[in-house]
Design a protein around this motif. Structure first.
Motif, short mmCIF file in Angstrom:
data_model
loop_
_atom_site.label_atom_id
_atom_site.label_comp_id
_atom_site.label_asym_id
_atom_site.label_seq_id
_atom_site.Cartn_x
_atom_site.Cartn_y
_atom_site.Cartn_z
N ASP A 52 25.08 10.63 27.35
CA ASP A 52 26.00 9.73 28.19
C ASP A 52 26.34 9.51 26.75
O ASP A 52 25.61 8.56 25.97
CB ASP A 52 26.03 9.19 29.06
CG ASP A 52 26.17 9.58 30.71
OD1 ASP A 52 27.62 11.05 30.10
OD2 ASP A 52 26.75 9.29 31.49
N THR A 53 27.39 8.72 26.74
CA THR A 53 27.95 7.71 25.32
C THR A 53 30.01 7.65 26.09
O THR A 53 30.34 8.30 27.25
CB THR A 53 28.38 8.35 24.07
OG1 THR A 53 29.35 8.67 24.10
CG2 THR A 53 27.09 9.04 23.44
N PRO A 54 30.05 6.36 25.72
CA PRO A 54 31.36 5.67 26.47
C PRO A 54 32.18 6.78 25.70
O PRO A 54 33.84 6.58 26.36
CB PRO A 54 31.95 4.42 25.67
CG PRO A 54 29.77 3.92 25.44
CD PRO A 54 29.12 5.10 24.66
N ASP A 55 31.92 7.21 24.48
CA ASP A 55 32.75 7.58 24.14
C ASP A 55 33.24 10.00 25.41
O ASP A 55 33.86 10.73 23.79
CB ASP A 55 33.03 8.13 23.07
CG ASP A 55 33.56 6.64 22.13
OD1 ASP A 55 34.03 6.41 22.56
OD2 ASP A 55 31.86 6.61 21.30
N SER A 78 22.36 5.57 19.22
CA SER A 78 21.97 4.75 20.40
C SER A 78 22.71 5.46 21.34
O SER A 78 24.29 6.71 21.53
CB SER A 78 22.81 3.67 20.08
OG SER A 78 22.22 2.74 19.42
N VAL A 79 22.03 6.24 22.44
CA VAL A 79 23.00 7.25 23.60
C VAL A 79 22.19 6.66 25.14
O VAL A 79 21.10 5.89 25.09
CB VAL A 79 22.27 8.90 23.43
CG1 VAL A 79 23.26 8.99 22.22
CG2 VAL A 79 20.85 8.83 23.43
N THR A 80 22.50 7.63 25.95
CA THR A 80 22.28 7.00 27.26
C THR A 80 22.02 8.84 27.99
O THR A 80 22.46 9.30 27.82
CB THR A 80 23.44 6.13 29.38
OG1 THR A 80 23.31 5.04 27.68
CG2 THR A 80 22.50 6.21 29.40
#
Lengths: 313, 433
Positions: free
Chosen positions: B276-279, B290-292
């Motif tokens: 996941d990323t905000p984009d 940097s990721v989730t």
């Protein structure tokens, strides 16, 4: 030795191409926000309404998405803000549901804890309300939008910058900063200033604003405004005094390159009304943003260093 | 691919390092008119007839008073081909810790020597530190080349000596170049100079623009995923009531949707459900990103854990040998109780035995030292309270590095490198001599 675990080589190549300078800077800043969230008790983000702190806030929101921002924001209000900046501050706070603390220089002047300087410039007066706000709220990490490309003493600043109980910076006693391992340990009463935008330049900031389509205070874009000239800068009339008798008020197309105290921050003549126009203008400029429009940095060769030693950002 | 090159400078006092950095900024037009004006004014105040470019970079009061660089400073410059972040480090022996700081993230280091003095003790010390830290590439800038008679002969001699030194320290010949320059006059900095007809290589800036940059500067070897968990993202909002993501920065390897992973030190296995990323989601994320991460299973993971590829997961270690560069004012003695920060984990550590101290002058090891003093480099054994999931530093700079921290004052006391890094440098010494 084993091969990397990936779907296909081409997926890796595609993702490498996306990972350009701005993406690398963004990832570095997000990493810094998450380190602070993981290790500190009460962090706060300094928010002035300027472009750097707006980018800082944008990155902070990204770092914890889809969760709400785990930090409050702190505005040190000199009382000399342009109305557009305060309007923008309140709009951003409302939009993201932020917790806003305001440290007001005006209050300190009203009750006598600070005295107005002879030159009327309030930037140096921000230090005391800032340090009081940090102490009163027991903030242990304070994010700032400082960039190392701004000024020579800023170039020496660590990403995690330890401040003593008086908020002072001692350039000779900085901790070595190794790899991307940040050491945030501090004694009670001390705090750490954290600068996630350390490695960004003014041009990176504008490229990122354009790419992410970040909403900014309107004063960054060219507009008509009554201004007067002082020390080679175009100043807006306001409670800080001016124009004086010998200073003529004229309407010009201007924009601001930095947001700061109205008594000492000037606008530049510009017709750049969009992010693309501004990118072209910044890339072609032969003056730094501070040299062009910040009177307080011209005071001496070490003006910024001296203020940082007192606890300023 | 990233067009960002992180580099550092190193060299001894008065070899003209600040002037070279000033020259790099000046010749890449990274210095703007008001900064030039300020330097010109300050130079005139000091009675100089031409602007002193070192004043562009030496920004602290004490530095200007003493005419030396005290602390590492970061400079930014760009050419049409590449963006540069330069860590400008001081040359004084007492500030070696700043050299270590600047070089720890560098993909390339520019070492300076004064052509009149050649390779000196401080050059050897710095080269040895760069070798330990695994800096991938070196440039030797032979400065003040305009001040020597028989520049061709002097340059050839210095270049040969440096090549011999760096080969002994383990660099491949193609990763080291020597360039004759005059920082004061700009010879071979931005453009090739007619004053050095014996030299047919690139100018310094040409080389910096064209040198290959590995997107992953963390090490020469490929390892699978290493993802230190920084922060668990749990919104608990109406919109995302059950979201549980592991936020962090990919330290090594790459991660893709569907990968089999193991959570360390617990050893629980799972699969990457999505990145996941905000984009939006990513198919793959590589080092530095940097990721989730979202896993298919609901497992207990917290800050300090490492998500690693199931195929080549490293062993969690309770004790290990390491090379340390001691940065503390008080010496390190055996039995010291300290804090160790590795990745996102901080744990208690005891330094057991001091195995070797490294003599940077003759690159030899002194066995069984009594202590390590400021700027000493040595090999130690470390025992930790919570297991550390590390790779050998030579395999990966990010997962093989750690800090030792003073538990009372909080200061950073050592730069640590997991594994027998020091011994590897010595072996190189013996093989080459």
């Amino acid at each position: 030795m084993s091969t990397p675990v990936t779907e296909t080589e081409s997926a890796i190549l595609a993702s490498l191409e996306d990972f350009d300078t701005l993406a690398a800077l963004e990832s570095e800043a997000i990493h810094i926000f998450r380190e602070v969230a993981g290790e500190f008790e009460r962090p706060v983000i300094l928010f002035s309404g300027g472009k750097d702190s707006t980018v800082l806030l944008h990155l902070a929101l990204k770092a914890f998405w889809p969760a709400p921002l785990p930090f409050a924001v702190l505005h040190v209000d000199t009382g000399h803000n342009l109305p557009e900046v305060l309007e923008f501050r309140d709009r951003v706070v409302e939009k993201y549901g932020l917790r806003l603390h305001v440290a007001a220089v005006e209050q300190y002047l009203a009750d006598g804890r600070l005295t107005e300087r002879a030159d009327g410039i309030r930037n140096p007066l921000q230090t005391v309300p800032l340090l009081d706000a940090i102490a009163d709220n027991r903030f242990d990490a304070v994010f700032g939008g400082g960039r190392r490309d701004e000024e020579r003493s800023r170039a020496k600043e660590r990403i995690f910058s330890l401040r003593d109980a008086f908020g002072r910076w001692d350039p000779k006693r900085q901790r070595p900063e190794l790899w991307n391992l940040y050491n945030g340990r501090h004694a009670p009463g001390e705090h750490v200033r954290v600068f996630p935008l350390s490695n960004w330049t003014e041009l990176d900031i504008w490229r990122y604003i354009a790419r992410e389509n970040i909403d900014l205070a309107t004063i960054y874009y060219a507009h008509e405004r009554p201004v007067y000239q002082r020390d080679g800068m175009w100043m807006t009339p306001g409670s800080w005094g001016g124009p004086r008798d010998d200073e003529e008020l004229v309407v010009k197309s201007v924009r601001y390159r930095t947001v700061g105290d109205g008594s000492t921050t000037g606008a530049i003549l510009s017709t750049a009304a969009t992010n693309e126009d501004i990118l072209a203008e910044v890339a072609a400029s032969r003056l730094t943003e501070r040299g062009a429009t910040r009177g307080d940095d011209r005071v001496s060769e070490a003006a910024m260093e001296d203020r940082k030693r007192e606890g300023y950002f | 691919m990233s067009d960002l090159l992180r580099l550092a400078t190193a060299g001894s006092v008065d070899d003209g390092k600040s002037t070279l950095v000033g020259r790099l900024l000046f010749d890449t037009k990274s210095v703007l008119a008001d900064q030039i004006d300020a330097v010109t004014r300050a130079s005139v105040d000091r009675g100089l007839s031409t602007p002193d470019l070192s004043l562009l970079v030496d920004g602290l009061r004490a530095e200007r008073e003493q005419g030396i660089t005290i602390d590492v400073a970061y400079r930014y410059f760009a050419t049409p081909r590449r963006t540069f972040v330069l860590a400008d480090t001081p040359g004084h022996v007492q500030y070696t810790r700043n050299t270590v700081s600047g070089a720890s993230t560098a993909q390339l280091v520019i070492l300076l020597v004064d052509a009149r003095k050649g390779v000196i003790e401080q050059t050897r010390r710095h080269a040895a530190v760069m070798a330990l830290l695994g800096v991938p590439r070196l440039v030797l800038a032979v400065n003040k080349i305009d001040l020597v008679d028989d520049a061709a002969g002097v340059f050839a001699e210095i270049a040969a000596e440096f090549t011999e030194l760096t080969t002994r320290l383990g660099w491949a010949p193609e990763d080291v170049v020597e360039i004759p320059v005059s920082a004061l006059h700009g010879d071979n900095v931005a453009s090739r100079s007619e004053n050095t007809p014996f030299y047919d290589g690139p100018s310094l800036i040409e080389y910096l623009e064209s040198v290959p940059v590995d997107a992953d500067s963390s090490g020469p070897h490929q390892v699978g995923l290493r993802f230190p968990v920084q922060y668990v993202i749990r919104p608990r909002t109406a919109e995302h009531p059950d979201y549980r993501g592991y936020a962090g920065q990919v330290a090594a390897g790459a991660v893709s949707k569907g990968d089999e992973v193991v959570v360390l030190p617990s050893g629980i296995r799972s699969t990457i459900e999505r990145i996941d990323t905000p984009d939006g989601e990513l198919a793959t994320a590589q080092p530095g990103r940097s990721v989730t991460l979202i896993l298919t299973d609901d497992v207990d993971i917290s800050r300090g854990d490492i998500i690693a590829s199931a195929i080549d997961a490293p062993e969690p270690l309770d004790s290990f040998d390491a090379t340390v560069c001691w940065l503390g004012d008080k010496p390190l003695r055996p039995g010291a109780r300290l804090l160790l920060k590795h990745g996102t984990r901080t744990t208690q550590a005891i330094v057991g035995a001091l195995l070797e101290r490294f003599d940077e002058q003759n690159l030899a090891a002194d066995p069984d030292p009594e202590s390590l003093a400021l700027n000493d480099i040595g090999r130690v054994s470390v025992r930790v309270a919570d297991p550390v999931v590390a790779d050998d530093y030579r395999v990966n700079r990010h997962t093989g590095s750690f800090l030792l921290i003073d538990p009372s004052g909080g200061n950073t006391l050592a730069a640590g490198l997991v594994g027998d890094v020091l011994t590897a440098v010595e072996v190189g010494t013996e093989a080459g001599s």
